[in-house]
Structure formats: structure tokens, C-alpha cells
Design an enzyme around this catalytic site. Structure first.
Site, mmCIF file in Angstrom:
data_model
loop_
_atom_site.group_PDB
_atom_site.id
_atom_site.type_symbol
_atom_site.label_atom_id
_atom_site.label_comp_id
_atom_site.label_asym_id
_atom_site.label_seq_id
_atom_site.Cartn_x
_atom_site.Cartn_y
_atom_site.Cartn_z
ATOM 1 N N HIS A 65 0.853 -1.182 -0.020
ATOM 2 C CA HIS A 65 -0.109 -0.045 -0.060
ATOM 3 C C HIS A 65 0.891 1.211 -0.086
ATOM 4 C CE1 HIS A 65 -3.917 -1.965 1.718
ATOM 5 N NE2 HIS A 65 -3.821 -2.072 0.288
ATOM 6 N N ASP A 67 0.937 4.287 1.221
ATOM 7 C CA ASP A 67 1.449 4.817 2.296
ATOM 8 C C ASP A 67 2.543 4.132 3.066
ATOM 9 O OD1 ASP A 67 -0.665 3.115 3.124
ATOM 10 O OD2 ASP A 67 -0.874 3.725 4.979
ATOM 11 N N HIS A 68 3.159 3.030 2.382
ATOM 12 C CA HIS A 68 4.120 2.491 3.175
ATOM 13 C C HIS A 68 5.284 2.117 2.430
ATOM 14 C CE1 HIS A 68 1.694 0.921 6.669
ATOM 15 N NE2 HIS A 68 0.837 1.024 6.173
ATOM 16 N N ASP A 213 -0.086 -3.020 9.389
ATOM 17 C CA ASP A 213 -1.642 -2.907 8.955
ATOM 18 C C ASP A 213 -2.066 -4.230 9.173
ATOM 19 O OD1 ASP A 213 -0.758 -0.392 8.083
ATOM 20 O OD2 ASP A 213 -2.130 -0.228 6.537
#
Length: 305
Positions: A65, A67-68, A213
Site C-alpha cells: 500500500h 502509504d508504506h 496494518d
């Protein structure tokens, strides 16, 4: 005791805000630096936190993802511009490998150093990296894409030389490294001095678990049992349990339940939803379950002890 620190570069979630940066941390163990996740803006956070780029030994990416991992191509490029020559190892899900290769081929010509990508089986709990001082284990998580956390463990160090005792028995300085390795000492008079009389026990090895997450996993505590510090995502408070269930995230109470059941020393909270103006509710909820919980924030340095 050698340093073991966590530098918080970003603790927000996917939607950008003016309060938090996307996920990224630097784990400092015995003067070696390891990056965990690399969201957009990580390079600026490295500058702000005065973390030296070229001391990075390896990068660990939990899942693909944005944002990582959106900050990874820029970081690779910058390391080249800074004159890096040492190889850089990147560990992450196999799906990310081709993306890294393409980014290097398109944006990062003539780097001056080698980038090596290591596929991680996100479904397996296993050692994926080790050197003389630490091991790093993958920790399977459950998210909408293949995802794992990372568990950093110090290897046991050698005993400390008790200088008062070695001086008393006349042990020469150049023999002290052998004392640390477990050798005994025989005095000029022929008296054998056992090693345990000349040393003190080594510092207990420390450990840090980063759980990115994930939905709540009731058995996760078994893999992070007894770690000194646990970071566990806490995207929502329980008032948004429905969102946590839908998007495979955890609430603060669920993160704290993992910490409590794993008997960890300290819980770090992070990956906050952008819907919260502040995270007080998240903190209070976690502390009801596990009192030694704390909010992470950009620029924070946490000592693992």
C-alpha cells in the site's frame, strides 16, 4: 549498554494530513540503522530527525500500500546522489520486487551502488535477516494485501569484564578479550581463576516488534511474546469498529489486547485514521486494557529497554 532506539518518522495512515506523515520508522541497533516502511515524505523526515541516510543497512517494507512504500524510489535515488557505494538490501512482499526493479531502471540510472531485493513470504514466521548482532523475523499479519510485521531481536552479547577483579589478579590488558570469550586465568603463582569470577553477566538481549496494518489476530501475541517494545497499528478507536472490520485494521483496544496477552514491556500506537483531530481517545482506550501504552508522533525517539 549499546543503543537500541526507534526513530518515528511517520505514524499516519493512507489519507495525507498536515499533522502526520505516512508510515516509516528507523530502528537503530548497536549503531546500525534499519528502515521499516517508507511512506511518501520519508526523506524529509530523515532530514528533520537528523538521521544519516548513508548509515542505512537495509529497508523492510511490510506491504505494497502506497502509504508504506511510495517514498522508496526517491530514497533509492537520493542515496545514489549522496555517493553511496555499499549495497542496499530491501526486504518485502514478492509483489513489490518488480516495482522496485522498474523504478530503479526508469528513475535511478548510474546509482553507484547495488540494490538487492529479497522476497519475503508474508505468510511465514521466519528469520529473514541476521548479522553478528541481530536477527529480523517476519511476522504474518492479515490485511487486504499480503502483509507482515518485523521482529528485531538482539543476539546475546558477551559477558562484561570485571576490571576490579582482573586488576586484582593481574590479568594483562591484552588478555581481556579472551576473558570476554570465556577463558579462565592462571596467576603467576599457579592459581586458576574461573571466568565467572572475572566477569559479570551480559546485558539481557532486547527486542522490538513492528506490527503494521492488520486486522485483530487473537493469536498474534504468541509470535511477539515478551518483546520489550511492541508497535501495533491502532487506526481507529472502538467507535469505528465497523471500519476496522471492513478495511482489515485494528482498534486501539485490540492493539492493547495483543500487548497485554504478549506480556510486552511497552506498546506504541500509530497509523491513525485522518478522521481524528487528535488521538486522545485512542490512547485512553488502549490504556484501559494495557496501561503502558503511548502514542507515537513524528520526531519521537523511543529507547528499547
Amino acid at each position: 549498554m549499546e543503543p537500541f532506539k526507534i526513530h518515528i518518522l511517520g505514524c499516519g495512515s493512507a489519507l495525507p494530513t498536515l499533522r502526520h506523515n505516512p508510515s516509516s520508522q528507523v530502528v537503530e541497533v548497536r549503531e546500525k540503522l534499519f528502515m521499516v516502511d517508507c511512506g511518501e515524505g520519508t526523506q524529509l523526515q530523515l532530514r528533520r530527525c537528523r538521521v544519516k541516510f548513508n548509515r542505512l543497512q537495509a529497508v523492510f517494507i511490510s506491504h505494497i500500500h502506497g502509504d508504506h512504500c511510495f517514498g522508496l524510489p526517491g530514497l533509492i535515488s537520493t542515496l545514489g546522489m549522496l555517493g553511496r557505494t555499499a549495497p542496499l538490501s530491501i526486504y518485502g512482499p514478492k509483489e513489490l520486487g518488480p516495482v522496485v526493479d522498474k523504478a530503479v531502471n526508469i528513475f535511478c540510472h548510474d546509482l553507484g551502488y547495488e540494490v538487492t531485493y529479497h522476497d519475503v513470504d508474508t505468510s511465514a514466521h521466519q528469520v529473514i535477516f541476521q548479522d553478528r548482532s541481530i536477527t529480523v523475523e517476519s511476522v504474518p499479519l492479515s490485511h487486504r494485501v499480503p502483509c507482515c510485521g518485523f521482529l528485531f531481536r538482539e543476539k546475546r552479547s558477551k559477558p562484561h569484564v570485571n576490571r576490579e577483579m582482573t586488576d586484582y589478579y593481574g590479568v594483562p590488558v591484552d588478555y581481556l578479550p579472551l576473558i570476554r570469550q570465556g577463558f579462565d586465568w592462571t596467576t603467576a603463582a599457579g592459581e586458576k581463576i574461573p571466568n565467572d569470577k572475572l566477569t559479570t553477566p551480559p546485558d539481557p538481549p532486547r527486542s522490538y516488534a513492528y506490527c503494521s496494518d492488520t486486522r485483530y489476530l487473537p493469536d498474534l501475541h504468541k509470535m511477539v511474546e515478551g518483546v520489550n517494545v511492541l508497535y501495533h497499528e491502532s487506526t481507529y478507536a472502538s467507535d469505528h469498529q465497523d471500519f476496522a472490520d471492513t478495511y482489515f485494521h485494528s482498534t486501539a483496544a485490540q492493539a492493547a489486547s495483543v500487548a497485554r496477552d504478549a506480556h510486552v514491556g511497552q506498546l506504541l500506537l500509530g497509523h491513525y485514521s485522518a478522521r481524528y483531530e487528535d488521538e486522545t481517545r485512542i490512547l485512553l482506550e488502549a490504556r484501559e486494557v494495557f496501561p503502558n501504552s503511548m502514542l507515537t508522533e513524528e520526531g519521537m525517539i523511543v529507547d528499547v529497554k
